[in-house]
Design a protein around this motif. Structure first.
Motif, PDB file in Angstrom:
ATOM      1  N   GLU A 134       1.021  -1.424   0.289  1.00 22.19           N
ATOM      2  CA  GLU A 134      -0.027   0.144   0.012  1.00 22.19           C
ATOM      3  C   GLU A 134       0.948   0.968   0.005  1.00 22.19           C
ATOM      4  O   GLU A 134       1.730   1.337   1.034  1.00 22.19           O
ATOM      5  CB  GLU A 134      -0.615  -0.350   1.543  1.00 22.19           C
ATOM      6  CG  GLU A 134      -2.012   1.733   1.212  1.00 22.19           C
ATOM      7  CD  GLU A 134      -3.222   0.736   1.719  1.00 22.19           C
ATOM      8  OE1 GLU A 134      -4.140   0.140   1.501  1.00 22.19           O
ATOM      9  OE2 GLU A 134      -3.168   1.234   3.135  1.00 22.19           O
ATOM     10  N   ARG A 135       0.949   1.893  -1.352  1.00 18.36           N
ATOM     11  CA  ARG A 135       0.806   3.409  -0.736  1.00 18.36           C
ATOM     12  C   ARG A 135       0.655   4.293  -0.082  1.00 18.36           C
ATOM     13  O   ARG A 135      -0.546   4.356  -0.289  1.00 18.36           O
ATOM     14  CB  ARG A 135       0.870   4.241  -2.003  1.00 18.36           C
ATOM     15  CG  ARG A 135       1.722   5.598  -2.620  1.00 18.36           C
ATOM     16  CD  ARG A 135       2.940   5.333  -2.997  1.00 18.36           C
ATOM     17  NE  ARG A 135       3.848   6.868  -3.523  1.00 18.36           N
ATOM     18  CZ  ARG A 135       5.550   6.032  -3.391  1.00 18.36           C
ATOM     19  NH1 ARG A 135       5.963   5.167  -2.938  1.00 18.36           N
ATOM     20  NH2 ARG A 135       5.570   7.700  -4.373  1.00 18.36           N
ATOM     21  N   THR A 136       1.574   5.058   0.662  1.00 20.86           N
ATOM     22  CA  THR A 136       0.619   5.465   1.486  1.00 20.86           C
ATOM     23  C   THR A 136       1.424   6.843   2.121  1.00 20.86           C
ATOM     24  O   THR A 136       2.835   7.537   1.663  1.00 20.86           O
ATOM     25  CB  THR A 136       0.989   4.773   3.461  1.00 20.86           C
ATOM     26  OG1 THR A 136       2.461   5.526   3.718  1.00 20.86           O
ATOM     27  CG2 THR A 136       0.071   3.875   3.500  1.00 20.86           C
ATOM     28  N   ARG A 137       0.586   8.155   2.709  1.00 22.93           N
ATOM     29  CA  ARG A 137       1.956   9.248   2.984  1.00 22.93           C
ATOM     30  C   ARG A 137       1.841   9.158   4.661  1.00 22.93           C
ATOM     31  O   ARG A 137       0.837   9.427   5.136  1.00 22.93           O
ATOM     32  CB  ARG A 137       1.374  10.515   2.672  1.00 22.93           C
ATOM     33  CG  ARG A 137       1.216  12.024   2.803  1.00 22.93           C
ATOM     34  CD  ARG A 137       0.583  12.928   2.030  1.00 22.93           C
ATOM     35  NE  ARG A 137       1.539  12.903   0.493  1.00 22.93           N
ATOM     36  CZ  ARG A 137       2.933  13.535   0.495  1.00 22.93           C
ATOM     37  NH1 ARG A 137       3.077  14.253   1.028  1.00 22.93           N
ATOM     38  NH2 ARG A 137       2.314  13.599  -1.304  1.00 22.93           N
ATOM     39  N   VAL A 138       3.471   9.984   4.631  1.00 20.38           N
ATOM     40  CA  VAL A 138       2.905   9.633   5.938  1.00 20.38           C
ATOM     41  C   VAL A 138       4.167  11.162   6.645  1.00 20.38           C
ATOM     42  O   VAL A 138       4.496  11.594   6.411  1.00 20.38           O
ATOM     43  CB  VAL A 138       4.352   8.823   6.948  1.00 20.38           C
ATOM     44  CG1 VAL A 138       4.470   8.679   8.401  1.00 20.38           C
ATOM     45  CG2 VAL A 138       4.167   7.290   6.894  1.00 20.38           C
ATOM     46  N   SER A 139       3.385  11.667   7.551  1.00 12.16           N
ATOM     47  CA  SER A 139       3.814  12.947   8.187  1.00 12.16           C
ATOM     48  C   SER A 139       3.212  13.280   9.487  1.00 12.16           C
ATOM     49  O   SER A 139       3.086  12.670  10.342  1.00 12.16           O
ATOM     50  CB  SER A 139       2.548  13.983   7.244  1.00 12.16           C
ATOM     51  OG  SER A 139       1.961  13.992   6.021  1.00 12.16           O
ATOM     52  N   THR A 140       4.303  14.334   9.620  1.00 13.57           N
ATOM     53  CA  THR A 140       3.968  14.825  11.311  1.00 13.57           C
ATOM     54  C   THR A 140       4.239  16.102  11.518  1.00 13.57           C
ATOM     55  O   THR A 140       4.736  16.953  10.392  1.00 13.57           O
ATOM     56  CB  THR A 140       5.615  14.325  11.986  1.00 13.57           C
ATOM     57  OG1 THR A 140       6.709  15.193  11.225  1.00 13.57           O
ATOM     58  CG2 THR A 140       6.245  13.119  12.278  1.00 13.57           C
ATOM     59  N   VAL A 141       2.726  16.313  12.200  1.00 15.53           N
ATOM     60  CA  VAL A 141       2.896  18.068  12.164  1.00 15.53           C
ATOM     61  C   VAL A 141       3.246  18.541  13.764  1.00 15.53           C
ATOM     62  O   VAL A 141       2.772  17.860  14.529  1.00 15.53           O
ATOM     63  CB  VAL A 141       0.989  18.218  12.079  1.00 15.53           C
ATOM     64  CG1 VAL A 141       0.997  19.898  12.151  1.00 15.53           C
ATOM     65  CG2 VAL A 141       1.184  18.070  10.604  1.00 15.53           C
ATOM     66  N   SER A 142       4.292  19.572  13.808  1.00 19.99           N
ATOM     67  CA  SER A 142       4.666  19.978  14.801  1.00 19.99           C
ATOM     68  C   SER A 142       4.168  21.155  15.253  1.00 19.99           C
ATOM     69  O   SER A 142       4.375  22.026  14.616  1.00 19.99           O
ATOM     70  CB  SER A 142       6.307  20.019  14.800  1.00 19.99           C
ATOM     71  OG  SER A 142       6.834  20.514  15.420  1.00 19.99           O
ATOM     72  N   THR A 143       3.989  22.035  16.440  1.00 23.32           N
ATOM     73  CA  THR A 143       3.950  23.344  16.737  1.00 23.32           C
ATOM     74  C   THR A 143       4.758  23.171  18.363  1.00 23.32           C
ATOM     75  O   THR A 143       4.693  24.115  18.744  1.00 23.32           O
ATOM     76  CB  THR A 143       2.883  22.797  16.977  1.00 23.32           C
ATOM     77  OG1 THR A 143       2.036  22.086  18.428  1.00 23.32           O
ATOM     78  CG2 THR A 143       1.142  23.025  17.214  1.00 23.32           C
ATOM     79  N   ILE A 144       5.836  21.839  18.275  1.00 21.23           N
ATOM     80  CA  ILE A 144       7.328  22.458  19.283  1.00 21.23           C
ATOM     81  C   ILE A 144       8.100  22.623  18.503  1.00 21.23           C
ATOM     82  O   ILE A 144       8.324  22.925  17.258  1.00 21.23           O
ATOM     83  CB  ILE A 144       7.675  21.290  19.392  1.00 21.23           C
ATOM     84  CG1 ILE A 144       6.441  20.041  19.695  1.00 21.23           C
ATOM     85  CG2 ILE A 144       8.823  21.265  20.326  1.00 21.23           C
ATOM     86  CD1 ILE A 144       7.880  18.422  20.258  1.00 21.23           C
ATOM     87  N   GLN A 145       8.488  24.690  19.099  1.00 25.83           N
ATOM     88  CA  GLN A 145       9.699  24.863  18.776  1.00 25.83           C
ATOM     89  C   GLN A 145      10.845  24.336  18.276  1.00 25.83           C
ATOM     90  O   GLN A 145      11.266  23.342  19.001  1.00 25.83           O
ATOM     91  CB  GLN A 145      10.019  26.558  19.958  1.00 25.83           C
ATOM     92  CG  GLN A 145      11.032  27.029  18.890  1.00 25.83           C
ATOM     93  CD  GLN A 145      11.694  28.347  19.843  1.00 25.83           C
ATOM     94  OE1 GLN A 145      10.340  28.172  20.761  1.00 25.83           O
ATOM     95  NE2 GLN A 145      11.832  29.080  19.876  1.00 25.83           N
ATOM     96  N   GLY A 146      11.160  24.924  17.474  1.00 30.00           N
ATOM     97  CA  GLY A 146      12.529  23.850  16.469  1.00 30.00           C
ATOM     98  C   GLY A 146      12.770  22.828  16.480  1.00 30.00           C
ATOM     99  O   GLY A 146      13.902  22.301  15.544  1.00 30.00           O
ATOM    100  N   VAL A 147      11.341  21.820  16.121  1.00 30.65           N
ATOM    101  CA  VAL A 147      10.667  21.139  15.285  1.00 30.65           C
ATOM    102  C   VAL A 147      10.355  20.723  14.614  1.00 30.65           C
ATOM    103  O   VAL A 147       9.086  21.603  14.146  1.00 30.65           O
ATOM    104  CB  VAL A 147      10.322  19.381  16.144  1.00 30.65           C
ATOM    105  CG1 VAL A 147      10.071  18.400  15.854  1.00 30.65           C
ATOM    106  CG2 VAL A 147      11.041  19.267  18.002  1.00 30.65           C
ATOM    107  N   ALA A 148      10.619  20.567  13.468  1.00 27.69           N
ATOM    108  CA  ALA A 148       9.904  20.924  11.745  1.00 27.69           C
ATOM    109  C   ALA A 148       8.781  19.956  11.308  1.00 27.69           C
ATOM    110  O   ALA A 148       9.180  18.541  11.844  1.00 27.69           O
ATOM    111  CB  ALA A 148      10.475  20.899  10.586  1.00 27.69           C
ATOM    112  N   SER A 149       7.649  20.198  10.750  1.00 27.25           N
ATOM    113  CA  SER A 149       7.004  19.688  10.828  1.00 27.25           C
ATOM    114  C   SER A 149       7.889  18.709   9.329  1.00 27.25           C
ATOM    115  O   SER A 149       8.079  19.350   8.535  1.00 27.25           O
ATOM    116  CB  SER A 149       5.374  20.318   9.536  1.00 27.25           C
ATOM    117  OG  SER A 149       5.077  20.694  10.823  1.00 27.25           O
TER     118      SER A 149
END
Length: 201
Positions: A134-149
């Protein structure tokens, strides 16, 4: 005239099993299917203060397939099949405060073999074993300072197995219902219950 009457009498006297051969399951086929699907993920990060990612969601799955069946003896059918499918909803979790992880299914494919027996001349009971991805998109969404999405596409693959029933309507078409499970890497899995229509030629 006499030959025509004799032919009609012979047809009328044939046993039901012989008449049912017109609906025998075999040969090349193409078809479509639709049903219920559930995607689940179970990731144990094993880090202090980081929650495990354990989520599941269900929805509609659908796709197309093609393959070939071959009769072995009188009551055994073996075959190969390949399919392409779509469906699945985004799985979303929060391992740590301020960081959301998402797995978004895009599309999938599978290649498998199946084998079964004819419980009646028209009804096939079968099991399936193969490979699914299965083809998937894995994402991380960050609101932590210094940690990018971040976001990236990739594949999750592994063993596919299941089983079902297929009923021959006539020599050109059959219907089926099936359960299948894809046990893929990364703690990712999919369960499906599908109904399909196949056209044979």
């Amino acid at each position: 005239m006499k030959k025509l009457i004799l032919a009609a009498l012979a047809t009328a006297l044939l046993p039901a099993s012989a008449l049912a051969q017109d609906a025998a399951i075999g040969g090349a086929f193409v078809g479509g299917q639709i049903g219920w699907g559930k995607r689940s993920v179970d990731l144990d990060f094993g880090l202090p203060g980081v929650q495990d990612f354990e989520k599941n969601r269900d929805g509609i799955d659908y796709g197309i397939f093609a393959g070939y069946d071959y009769g072995v003896g009188q009551n055994v059918i073996v075959g190969v099949e390949a399919g392409i499918g779509f469906g699945g909803k985004t799985l979303r979790g929060t391992p740590v405060a301020g960081l959301t992880a998402e797995i978004d299914p895009k599309w999938n494919y599978d290649v498998s073999a199946r084998a079964g027996f004819l419980a009646t001349p028209n009804l096939l009971v079968y099991g399936r074993l193969g490979y699914g991805a299965e083809r998937t998109r894995v994402s991380t969404v960050s609101t932590i300072q210094g940690v990018a999405s971040a976001s990236d596409k990739g594949w999750s693959d592994g063993i596919l197995y299941g089983g079902g029933l297929e009923y021959g309507l006539n020599e050109a078409a059959s219907i089926r219902t099936e359960y299948r499970h894809r046990d893929m890497d990364g703690g990712y899995a999919a369960d499906q219950v599908l109904a399909g229509l196949a056209f044979r030629f």
